[in-house]
Write an enzyme that holds these catalytic residues in place. Structure first.
Site, PDB file in Angstrom:
ATOM      1  N   CYS A 112       0.813  -1.219   0.000  1.00  0.00           N
ATOM      2  CA  CYS A 112       0.000   0.000   0.000  1.00  0.00           C
ATOM      3  C   CYS A 112       0.849   1.273   0.000  1.00  0.00           C
ATOM      4  O   CYS A 112       0.315   2.364  -0.160  1.00  0.00           O
ATOM      5  CB  CYS A 112      -0.951  -0.003   1.184  1.00  0.00           C
ATOM      6  SG  CYS A 112      -1.931  -1.501   1.237  1.00  0.00           S
ATOM      7  N   HIS A 249      -3.281   6.651   2.235  1.00  0.00           N
ATOM      8  CA  HIS A 249      -3.769   5.360   1.749  1.00  0.00           C
ATOM      9  C   HIS A 249      -5.132   5.067   2.380  1.00  0.00           C
ATOM     10  O   HIS A 249      -5.327   5.279   3.586  1.00  0.00           O
ATOM     11  CB  HIS A 249      -2.764   4.266   2.108  1.00  0.00           C
ATOM     12  CG  HIS A 249      -3.299   2.894   1.928  1.00  0.00           C
ATOM     13  ND1 HIS A 249      -3.889   2.486   0.749  1.00  0.00           N
ATOM     14  CD2 HIS A 249      -3.371   1.825   2.769  1.00  0.00           C
ATOM     15  CE1 HIS A 249      -4.291   1.223   0.881  1.00  0.00           C
ATOM     16  NE2 HIS A 249      -3.982   0.810   2.091  1.00  0.00           N
ATOM     17  N   ASN A 279     -10.241  -0.855   0.137  1.00  0.00           N
ATOM     18  CA  ASN A 279      -8.782  -0.702   0.134  1.00  0.00           C
ATOM     19  C   ASN A 279      -8.248  -1.264  -1.191  1.00  0.00           C
ATOM     20  O   ASN A 279      -8.342  -2.460  -1.440  1.00  0.00           O
ATOM     21  CB  ASN A 279      -8.220  -1.473   1.341  1.00  0.00           C
ATOM     22  CG  ASN A 279      -6.711  -1.425   1.437  1.00  0.00           C
ATOM     23  OD1 ASN A 279      -6.024  -1.094   0.473  1.00  0.00           O
ATOM     24  ND2 ASN A 279      -6.186  -1.783   2.597  1.00  0.00           N
TER      25      ASN A 279
END
Ligand code: ACO
Length: 324
Positions: A112, A249, A279
Site C-alpha cells: 500500500c 492510503h 482498500n
C-alpha cells in the site's frame, strides 16, 4: 537543475460494483459491521480485466489528457502486489499494450506504500536529467488474492488503478519525503507466497491468500504513520497549515479520523473515497488524487501543496509533500 512535476492524473475501476449487502448474501457479515468499522460501502471487483488491463486504461487516459502519444513516454513504473505475472512485469505488459516503444518499464513492490515509493523513484529519474516524461501507476486486482471464505479480510479490499504523468520542469515540486520499511514486522501482512518446490529443496506450501493481523496493522498505522508524517512536516519547510490536502492510503476511515486527531490537523483536509472503492492498496492514492482533480479540489496548476502517504505490507510507510 531539473525537477519533476505531476502534469496529469487519471483513474479507472472495473464496472462491476459489489455492495456490502451483496457480500452479506455470500458470507456472515452486514452493511452495518463493514461500514461502521471501516467506512467501506462498495468496492469495484473485476470480472475479466487483469491488473495490466486496468493500468492500460489509466495510461490511455493520461496520454489523451496531455495530448501526447505513447512514443513520447520515457518510462512506465507500476506499483502493484497483484501483477498479472512476475514475468513479464505488469509495467512491461502495459508498455507493450500501448506501444510505448521508447519507454523502459518496471514494477515496484511495496504494497500500500507502492505508489508513494514508485513516485519518489520516478522523481529521481526525472531529476537525473536523462528522462523527461514518465508515467507512474498504482494498479491492483486484489480480489484474486482474497480468501472469500474469510470475512475478516475479503470485505476490506477492491480492484482499481490510478496514475500520474510526470514531466520535467525548472521549479521544485517534490518538496520533502520520508520512505520507511520495517521488515521485522512483515509477517503481520502477507500474500502470494510461492513455496520452494524443486527436487533438491525441502518442500514448502504455496499460500496465495492475503492474510492480515488487522489489529496490529491498525495500531501501526495510527502510531508509526502519524509519527512519521509529523516528523516529515517538522523537518520540511512546509507547515501543517500550508498543506491544502492530505491524501492517505485508504485502508480504514477510522485510521484517517485518528491520524487527523493525533496530528491536530483539520479532518476536512484528509480526503477520502474508501466508501466507494474499499482498500485498493497501491491504487488507492492515485485514484483519490484523480478524483480530487476531477472534482476541482486539486488543481494541478502549481498553486497547492499536498501530502501523499502510503502504509502497509512490508511493513512499509512513506510520505511525499508535493507542490501540485
Ligand atoms: N463481518 C462481521 N463480523 C466480522 C467481520 C465481518 N466482515 N470481520 C470480523 N468480524 C468479527 C470478528 O470475528 C470479531 O468477532 P469476535 O469478537 O466474536 O471474535 C469481531 O468482528 C471484531 O473483529 P476485529 O478484527 O477485532 O475488528 P476490528 O475492530 O479490529 O476491525 C479491521 C478489523 C477493520 C480489519 C481493522 O483492524 C483494520 O482496519 N485494520 C487495519 C487494516 C489496514 O490498515 N490495512 C492496511 C494495509 S493493507 C495492505 O497493505 C494490502
Amino acid at each position: 537543475m531539473v525537477f519533476a512535476r505531476i502534469a496529469q492524473a487519471a483513474a479507472y475501476a472495473p464496472e462491476q460494483v459489489i455492495t456490502n449487502d451483496d457480500l452479506s448474501e455470500i458470507m456472515d457479515t452486514s452493511d452495518e459491521w463493514i461500514s461502521s468499522r471501516t467506512g467501506i460501502r462498495r468496492r469495484h471487483i473485476t470480472r475479466d480485466e487483469t491488473t495490466s488491463d486496468l493500468g492500460t486504461q489509466v495510461v490511455k487516459q493520461l496520454l489523451s489528457k496531455a495530448g501526447l502519444s505513447a512514443v513520447d513516454i520515457d518510462f512506465i513504473i507500476v506499483a502493484t502486489i497483484t501483477p498479472d505475472s512476475l514475468m513479464p512485469s505488469t509495467a512491461a505488459r502495459i508498455q507493450g499494450n500501448i506501444g510505448a516503444v521508447n519507454a523502459f518499464a518496471m514494477d515496484v513492490t511495496a504494497a500500500c506504500s507502492g505508489f508513494v515509493f514508485a513516485l519518489s523513484t520516478a522523481d529521481k529519474f526525472i531529476q537525473s536529467g536523462i528522462y523527461k516524461r514518465g508515467i507512474v501507476i498504482g494498479a491492483e486486482t486484489l480480489s484474486k488474492t482474497l480468501d472469500w471464505s474469510d470475512r475478516s479480510t475479503s470485505v476490506l479490499f477492491g480492484d482499481g488503478a490510478g496514475g500520474v504523468l510526470l514531466e520535467a520542469t525548472e521549479t521544485k515540486h517534490f518538496l520533502a519525503e520520508s520512505l520507511n520499511t520495517d521488515g521485522s514486522r512483515g509477517l503481520s501482512l502477507t500474500s502470494a507466497k510461492v513455496g520452494l518446490s524443486s527436487p533438491f529443496s525441502e518442500k514448502e506450501e504455496d499460500d496465495k491468500f492475503l492474510k492480515m493481523d488487522g489489529r496490529a496493522i491498525f495500531d501501526f498505522a495510527i502510531r508509526d504513520v502519524a509519527k512519521s508524517i509529523k516528523a516529515l512536516i517538522e523537518t520540511s519547510e512546509v507547515s501543517a497549515e500550508d498543506l491544502d490536502y492530505l491524501l492517505l492510503h485508504q485502508a480504514n476511515i477510522r485510521i484517517l479520523d485518528k491520524v487527523a486527531r493525533k496530528m491536530s490537523i483539520d479532518r476536512d483536509k484528509f480526503l477520502a473515497n474508501i466508501m466507494e472503492y474499499g482498500n485498493t492498496s497501491a491504487a488507492s492514492i492515485p485514484i483519490l488524487l484523480s478524483e480530487s482533480v476531477g472534482k476541482g479540489l486539486i488543481k494541478l496548476d502549481g498553486s497547492q501543496t499536498i501530502l501523499l502517504s502510503g502504509f502497509g505490507g512490508g511493513l512499509t510507510w512513506g510520505s511525499l509533500i508535493v507542490k501540485i
